[in-house]
Design an enzyme around this catalytic site. Structure first.
Site, PDB file in Angstrom:
ATOM      1  N   HIS A   8       0.848  -1.185   0.000  1.00 60.04           N
ATOM      2  CA  HIS A   8       0.000   0.000   0.000  1.00 60.04           C
ATOM      3  C   HIS A   8       0.889   1.242   0.000  1.00 60.04           C
ATOM      4  O   HIS A   8       2.080   1.170   0.343  1.00 60.04           O
ATOM      5  CB  HIS A   8      -0.949  -0.037   1.204  1.00 60.04           C
ATOM      6  CG  HIS A   8      -2.048  -1.043   1.035  1.00 60.04           C
ATOM      7  ND1 HIS A   8      -2.607  -1.737   2.079  1.00 60.04           N
ATOM      8  CD2 HIS A   8      -2.675  -1.475  -0.102  1.00 60.04           C
ATOM      9  CE1 HIS A   8      -3.540  -2.544   1.589  1.00 60.04           C
ATOM     10  NE2 HIS A   8      -3.593  -2.416   0.288  1.00 60.04           N
ATOM     11  N   GLY A  55      -3.665  -2.052  -7.516  1.00 58.84           N
ATOM     12  CA  GLY A  55      -4.570  -2.701  -6.561  1.00 58.84           C
ATOM     13  C   GLY A  55      -6.026  -2.251  -6.660  1.00 58.84           C
ATOM     14  O   GLY A  55      -6.923  -3.071  -6.843  1.00 58.84           O
ATOM     15  N   ASP A  60      -5.176  -6.920  -6.969  1.00 60.29           N
ATOM     16  CA  ASP A  60      -5.244  -7.944  -5.903  1.00 60.29           C
ATOM     17  C   ASP A  60      -6.037  -9.158  -6.399  1.00 60.29           C
ATOM     18  O   ASP A  60      -5.685 -10.307  -6.127  1.00 60.29           O
ATOM     19  CB  ASP A  60      -5.922  -7.381  -4.654  1.00 60.29           C
ATOM     20  CG  ASP A  60      -5.188  -6.182  -4.085  1.00 60.29           C
ATOM     21  OD1 ASP A  60      -4.390  -6.352  -3.152  1.00 60.29           O
ATOM     22  OD2 ASP A  60      -5.413  -5.071  -4.600  1.00 60.29           O
ATOM     23  N   ASP A  80      -1.186  -1.497   4.777  1.00 67.29           N
ATOM     24  CA  ASP A  80      -1.281  -0.319   5.637  1.00 67.29           C
ATOM     25  C   ASP A  80      -2.480  -0.496   6.561  1.00 67.29           C
ATOM     26  O   ASP A  80      -3.623  -0.439   6.108  1.00 67.29           O
ATOM     27  CB  ASP A  80      -1.455   0.923   4.751  1.00 67.29           C
ATOM     28  CG  ASP A  80      -1.675   2.184   5.583  1.00 67.29           C
ATOM     29  OD1 ASP A  80      -1.583   2.113   6.823  1.00 67.29           O
ATOM     30  OD2 ASP A  80      -1.942   3.235   4.970  1.00 67.29           O
ATOM     31  N   HIS A  87     -10.647  -0.632  -1.976  1.00 74.64           N
ATOM     32  CA  HIS A  87     -10.800  -1.996  -2.505  1.00 74.64           C
ATOM     33  C   HIS A  87     -10.566  -3.042  -1.401  1.00 74.64           C
ATOM     34  O   HIS A  87     -10.023  -4.115  -1.659  1.00 74.64           O
ATOM     35  CB  HIS A  87      -9.834  -2.211  -3.671  1.00 74.64           C
ATOM     36  CG  HIS A  87      -8.392  -1.932  -3.335  1.00 74.64           C
ATOM     37  ND1 HIS A  87      -7.955  -0.719  -2.858  1.00 74.64           N
ATOM     38  CD2 HIS A  87      -7.299  -2.713  -3.409  1.00 74.64           C
ATOM     39  CE1 HIS A  87      -6.656  -0.780  -2.657  1.00 74.64           C
ATOM     40  NE2 HIS A  87      -6.238  -1.983  -2.978  1.00 74.64           N
ATOM     41  N   ASP A  90     -11.365  -6.655  -2.053  1.00 73.61           N
ATOM     42  CA  ASP A  90     -10.393  -7.367  -2.896  1.00 73.61           C
ATOM     43  C   ASP A  90      -9.215  -7.862  -2.053  1.00 73.61           C
ATOM     44  O   ASP A  90      -8.681  -8.955  -2.257  1.00 73.61           O
ATOM     45  CB  ASP A  90      -9.837  -6.451  -3.995  1.00 73.61           C
ATOM     46  CG  ASP A  90     -10.902  -5.983  -4.963  1.00 73.61           C
ATOM     47  OD1 ASP A  90     -12.095  -6.227  -4.705  1.00 73.61           O
ATOM     48  OD2 ASP A  90     -10.537  -5.361  -5.979  1.00 73.61           O
ATOM     49  N   ARG A  96      -7.849 -14.372   1.857  1.00 71.98           N
ATOM     50  CA  ARG A  96      -8.646 -15.590   2.039  1.00 71.98           C
ATOM     51  C   ARG A  96      -8.136 -16.711   1.126  1.00 71.98           C
ATOM     52  O   ARG A  96      -7.984 -17.858   1.556  1.00 71.98           O
ATOM     53  CB  ARG A  96     -10.121 -15.298   1.743  1.00 71.98           C
ATOM     54  CG  ARG A  96     -10.994 -16.515   1.872  1.00 71.98           C
ATOM     55  CD  ARG A  96     -12.457 -16.262   1.554  1.00 71.98           C
ATOM     56  NE  ARG A  96     -13.128 -17.544   1.450  1.00 71.98           N
ATOM     57  CZ  ARG A  96     -13.185 -18.272   0.349  1.00 71.98           C
ATOM     58  NH1 ARG A  96     -12.645 -17.833  -0.771  1.00 71.98           N
ATOM     59  NH2 ARG A  96     -13.779 -19.445   0.348  1.00 71.98           N
TER      60      ARG A  96
HETATM   61  O1  LIG Z   1      -3.518  -1.333  -3.466  1.00 73.55           O
HETATM   62  C1  LIG Z   1      -2.661  -2.180  -3.527  1.00 73.55           C
HETATM   63  C2  LIG Z   1      -2.877  -3.513  -2.907  1.00 73.55           C
HETATM   64  O2  LIG Z   1      -4.112  -3.657  -2.279  1.00 73.55           O
HETATM   65  C3  LIG Z   1      -1.387  -1.931  -4.198  1.00 73.55           C
HETATM   66  O3  LIG Z   1      -1.586  -1.421  -5.493  1.00 73.55           O
HETATM   67  P1  LIG Z   1      -0.434  -0.616  -6.223  1.00 73.55           P
HETATM   68  O4  LIG Z   1       0.785  -1.453  -6.205  1.00 73.55           O
HETATM   69  O5  LIG Z   1      -0.912  -0.409  -7.646  1.00 73.55           O
HETATM   70  O6  LIG Z   1      -0.280   0.686  -5.490  1.00 73.55           O
END
Ligand SMILES: O=C(CO)COP(=O)(O)O
Length: 133
Positions: A8, A55, A60, A80, A87, A90, A96
């Protein structure tokens, strides 16, 4: 081994530190990442990383799909815990699937360091055994 690397935004700096520090180990494996994480890793290390979507745009889920097809061996996901993610479903789904398919998952730098050293020491050979049966 096929390794997924995900971070994140607030954790991307840690991911760069991690991948720079353990580049010599990671270079021996097939690397995958969500979009922005992959770009940042390649810029910082020169490692060859296959990039899925970002992501929030389905990355994801794409990694989850690979897990369900037995195409991923390890997930290093610097989450984080202090910021809400749009999301979140996701992210939960990906974690899971790691549990459904017994895929090792670490969600922070401390766990990743243990995991990468275990990888270097050859502790993951059971995945090869599963793949060969
Ligand atoms: O959001 C993410 C994983 O949930 C990471 O995505 P990015 O690597 O595109 O920032």
């Amino acid at each position: 081994m096929k390794i997924a690397l995900i971070a994140h935004d607030e954790k991307k700096k840690e991911m760069i530190t991690f991948t720079v520090s353990y580049k010599h180990i990671l270079a021996q494996h097939e690397l995958f990442a969500t979009g922005t994480t992959g770009t940042r890793i390649t810029e910082a290390t020169g490692l060859d990383v296959y990039r899925f979507n970002s992501g929030p745009l389905g990355g994801d889920q794409q990694i989850g799909a690979k897990i369900s097809e037995n195409e991923m061996d390890l997930v290093i996901f610097f989450k984080d815990p202090l910021t809400a993610q749009p999301h979140e479903p996701d992210i939960s789904a990906l974690m899971r699937l790691c549990d459904v398919y017994q895929i090792p998952l670490v969600t922070n730098l401390a766990g990743a360091e243990v995991m990468i050293r275990a990888l270097e020491a050859g502790f993951f050979q059971w995945r090869d055994v599963i793949e060969n049966h």
